[in-house]
Write an enzyme that holds these catalytic residues in place. Structure first.
Site, PDB file in Angstrom:
ATOM      1  N   ARG A 269      36.036  22.349 -21.463  1.00 54.57           N
ATOM      2  CA  ARG A 269      36.391  21.564 -22.254  1.00 54.57           C
ATOM      3  C   ARG A 269      36.444  21.719 -23.805  1.00 54.57           C
ATOM      4  O   ARG A 269      35.733  22.267 -24.264  1.00 54.57           O
ATOM      5  CB  ARG A 269      35.145  20.343 -22.149  1.00 54.57           C
ATOM      6  CG  ARG A 269      35.456  19.098 -23.097  1.00 54.57           C
ATOM      7  CD  ARG A 269      36.346  18.372 -22.575  1.00 54.57           C
ATOM      8  NE  ARG A 269      36.558  16.865 -23.350  1.00 54.57           N
ATOM      9  CZ  ARG A 269      37.519  16.088 -23.182  1.00 54.57           C
ATOM     10  NH1 ARG A 269      38.713  16.426 -22.290  1.00 54.57           N
ATOM     11  NH2 ARG A 269      37.622  14.876 -23.831  1.00 54.57           N
TER      12      ARG A 269
ATOM     13  N   ALA B 185       0.981  -1.197  -0.128  1.00 55.24           N
ATOM     14  CA  ALA B 185       0.009   0.148   0.008  1.00 55.24           C
ATOM     15  C   ALA B 185       1.039   1.089   0.007  1.00 55.24           C
ATOM     16  O   ALA B 185       1.943   1.476   0.556  1.00 55.24           O
ATOM     17  CB  ALA B 185      -0.881  -0.031   1.167  1.00 55.24           C
TER      18      ALA B 185
ATOM     19  N   GLY C 119      32.702  10.680 -21.162  1.00 48.32           N
ATOM     20  CA  GLY C 119      33.394   9.799 -20.388  1.00 48.32           C
ATOM     21  C   GLY C 119      33.437  10.194 -18.880  1.00 48.32           C
ATOM     22  O   GLY C 119      33.279   9.415 -17.907  1.00 48.32           O
TER      23      GLY C 119
ATOM     24  N   GLU D 236       6.517   9.755  -2.872  1.00 44.93           N
ATOM     25  CA  GLU D 236       5.214  10.888  -2.545  1.00 44.93           C
ATOM     26  C   GLU D 236       4.348  10.811  -3.737  1.00 44.93           C
ATOM     27  O   GLU D 236       3.609  11.819  -4.178  1.00 44.93           O
ATOM     28  CB  GLU D 236       5.687  12.125  -2.067  1.00 44.93           C
ATOM     29  CG  GLU D 236       6.669  12.118  -1.002  1.00 44.93           C
ATOM     30  CD  GLU D 236       6.898  13.212  -0.285  1.00 44.93           C
ATOM     31  OE1 GLU D 236       6.057  14.281  -0.398  1.00 44.93           O
ATOM     32  OE2 GLU D 236       8.049  13.568   0.455  1.00 44.93           O
TER      33      GLU D 236
END
Lengths: 257, 379
Positions: free
Chosen positions: B268, B130, B340, B363
């Site tokens: 990067r 339940a 990666g 919830e």
């Protein structure tokens, strides 16, 4: 004890500074309590908690500075004073700021005034000592420890990495150095109550000052950013040779020795 | 119409943001690995008065609003979602039902230690069979004299190891052939009450998720919370508030994923330039930012409605559903953008994805949120 903490609204340390039309651009920038002044506020609160009394935070600035005062109230200061010079002054230097503060404080019977060591924007470190001079009271700069016993204060001050212990008679002005304390986060109940604490707003008129009395003594010639940092160079080879090359470079290229 | 936060809300955000960056974020990877509960962080949050945020000052709370609760939950979750869920559950599942349905006496006794942080708040609804389907509830409370004697099992209960008491649902009888479900406050140190903390989870590793085993646990009938037979309805009201917390958590995780992605994309370099210079990545980042903005706006709207005392169930379900789904999408994109490195724990983004997944489940699952929304739009 009647304690005053002097604070300044400054750029957030995370903020990127950019210059536009010879001025530092403030658009969209975040502002904070000058970090050294935050030590001052924290110390003022601690002294009050130990010895009783009242902490008033004081700043000069515009309406905007109310945020920083409210933050100090949320940390635990009792009252705040904003001397609003927005309509009266275009420029303010250390002479002007200290004149205004001293004029305000002269009849306040302050036992202890705590300021930051320097503001991270102007970086002059002058306002605190100037205020003390004008008020004709003792002052100790760059303190890292403060103990009060009656009307005597024992202060440890930072002297270029070493420390010096000084005994001083109150009333006293000190300026806070990093290491004095670890400023608290404002508590949530403190934040919720900050708005209800008294914040007095004054103009130059209210402390019997004229614009002429605080006319700037400093002329700003130029505003520019430091040169952009160049990529570093890693020397290679034999250690002996590296040292030789380094000395060569320092002498001939960087011209620092 | 005014989208500005109030002065207090702004100051709360600034304070909790600093706290999150300086205190909560540094150990997040380590806690995820060791599963160590952030006890010291909660001690500090208690000192800051954050543990009783929305509750009345007379119980030791701070009387702040739901928008502020959302802000605090978002910022904590941005740094560490385990900390965020612990906080959110503490307030919205642990404290809220006591505040909403407790008697004056019960609030004095049970809400005060929650506000001070002495006890964490927890709430016992879900059972092996339940959750959103209340009919499956099997935990039973038999009346014996002035006492209830409770037996049953609860699963996936947040914070119970650190709670001194919690409210749970149990069958207290039957009416018209239907189970009568009531809420009862039970001290966790009661005889026959076992809190088992040995789940191995996908994420939210530093949060406390427990199983409750009750064997003839005896509590006085005065521990009934709210009206007899109203237990499930009360918990539905509680969950409406809890969903705002889940929505705020999701926004926090998504924001963290975005922040790291933006920074990484600018740093990067591939093919001779920053990967942020490629339009494909710019579009990705733009989408992430847009989704977060929309989710946050919806969370704030649901919170604002609640603060105005207006109905907010539909909006709470919408913000929970939308925010949790975009949190997964944004976390997924964040890993992809990191390549990666994103798959490596050190870069944090993989944790965001593992943590975010729970938000589509806890919830009320996303499917249950759809049901709630459907009910409110007249289908």
């Amino acid at each position: 004890m009647n304690i005053y903490a002097l604070v300044k609204r400054t750029f957030d340390t995370e903020e990127k500074i950019s210059v536009q039309n010879g001025q530092i651009a403030e658009d969209g920038a975040e502002f904070i309590i000058n970090p050294y002044d935050e030590y001052a506020v924290e110390e003022a609160i601690r002294v009050r908690d130990e010895h009783g009394g009242e902490v008033t935070v004081l700043t000069i600035g515009s309406e905007e500075a109310e945020k920083q005062l409210r933050t100090a109230l949320a940390m635990g200061a009792d009252k705040a004073v904003l001397i609003n010079t927005e309509d009266d002054l275009d420029e303010l230097d250390e002479f002007g700021a200290s004149t205004i503060i001293a004029e305000y404080l002269k009849d306040k019977d302050a036992d202890l005034i705590i300021a930051g060591n320097v503001a991270i924007d102007g970086g002059s470190g002058q306002v605190g000592p100037r205020v003390a001079e004008l008020l004709d009271i003792n002052y100790v700069t760059t303190i890292t420890e403060l103990k009060i016993d009656g009307d005597k204060a024992t202060v440890v001050r930072d002297v270029e990495g070493d420390s010096e212990t000084i005994e001083a008679q109150m009333p006293l002005l000190v300026t806070a150095q990093q290491g004095l304390n670890d400023p608290r986060y404002p508590s949530l109940p403190g934040i919720m109550k900050a708005k209800k604490k008294p914040l007095e707003e004054l103009e130059l008129d209210d402390i019997d000052l004229d614009e002429d009395d605080v006319e700037v003594k400093v002329e700003r010639v130029d505003v520019f950013l430091p040169p952009e940092k160049q990529a570093g160079r890693v020397l290679e080879g034999d250690l002996q040779d590296q040292v030789k090359e380094l000395v060569q470079l320092l002498r001939n290229e960087a011209k620092v020795i | 119409m005014n989208f500005d936060l109030t002065d207090e809300q702004q100051m709360i955000r600034k304070t909790i943001r600093e706290f999150a960056d300086e205190v909560v974020a540094p150990g997040a990877i380590e806690r995820d690995r060791t599963k160590e509960f952030p006890k010291d962080i909660f001690r500090q949050l208690g000192e800051m008065g954050m543990m009783g945020l929305p509750f009345d000052e007379k119980y030791g709370g701070a009387g702040a609003d739901t928008v502020s609760f959302a802000i605090v939950t978002e910022e904590l979750s941005r740094a560490c979602a385990s900390t965020g869920i612990t906080y959110s559950a503490h307030i919205s599942l642990g404290g809220a039902p006591l505040n909403l349905f407790g008697t004056e006496e019960q609030k004095e006794k049970y809400l005060v230690p929650i506000c001070t942080g002495e006890s964490l708040g927890a709430f016992g609804l879900t059972e092996p069979n339940a959750g959103s389907d209340a009919g499956g509830t099997q935990t039973a409370a038999k009346s014996e004299g002035d006492d209830f004697v409770i037996s049953g099992n609860k699963v996936f209960i947040t914070n119970a190891s650190h709670a001194k008491h919690l409210a749970l649902t149990a069958i207290t009888g039957s009416a018209d052939g239907k189970k009568e479900i009531s809420a009862i406050i039970v001290p966790t140190d009661a005889e026959g009450f076992k809190v088992i903390d040995n789940y191995e989870k996908m994420g939210l590793n530093a949060s406390n998720t427990t199983e409750l085993v009750l064997e003839n646990v005896r509590v006085p009938q005065e521990n009934l919370l709210g009206k007899r037979g109203n237990g499930f309805r009360q918990f539905l009201v509680t969950l409406d508030g809890g969903r705002i917390g889940i929505g705020a958590m999701a926004v926090g995780i998504a924001q963290a994923a975005f922040d790291r992605s933006l920074q990484y994309a600018k740093e990067r370099k591939q093919f001779g330039r920053a990967i942020a210079d490629f339009q494909v990545n710019q579009f990705k980042l733009a989408d992430m930012a847009m989704k977060i903005e929309l989710a946050r706006t919806m969370v704030y709207k649901a919170a604002w409605l609640k603060d105005q005392g207006r109905p907010f169930s539909k909006e709470a379900a919408m913000c929970k559903l939308y925010a949790s789904e975009i949190a997964m999408e944004v976390a997924d994109e964040a890993i992809q953008l990191h390549g990666g490195y994103g798959y490596m724990k050190e870069y944090e983004v993989e944790r965001y994805m593992r943590d975010a997944k729970l938000l589509e489940i806890g919830e009320g699952t996303s499917e249950v949120q759809h049901m709630v929304i459907a009910r409110h739009i007249g289908v």
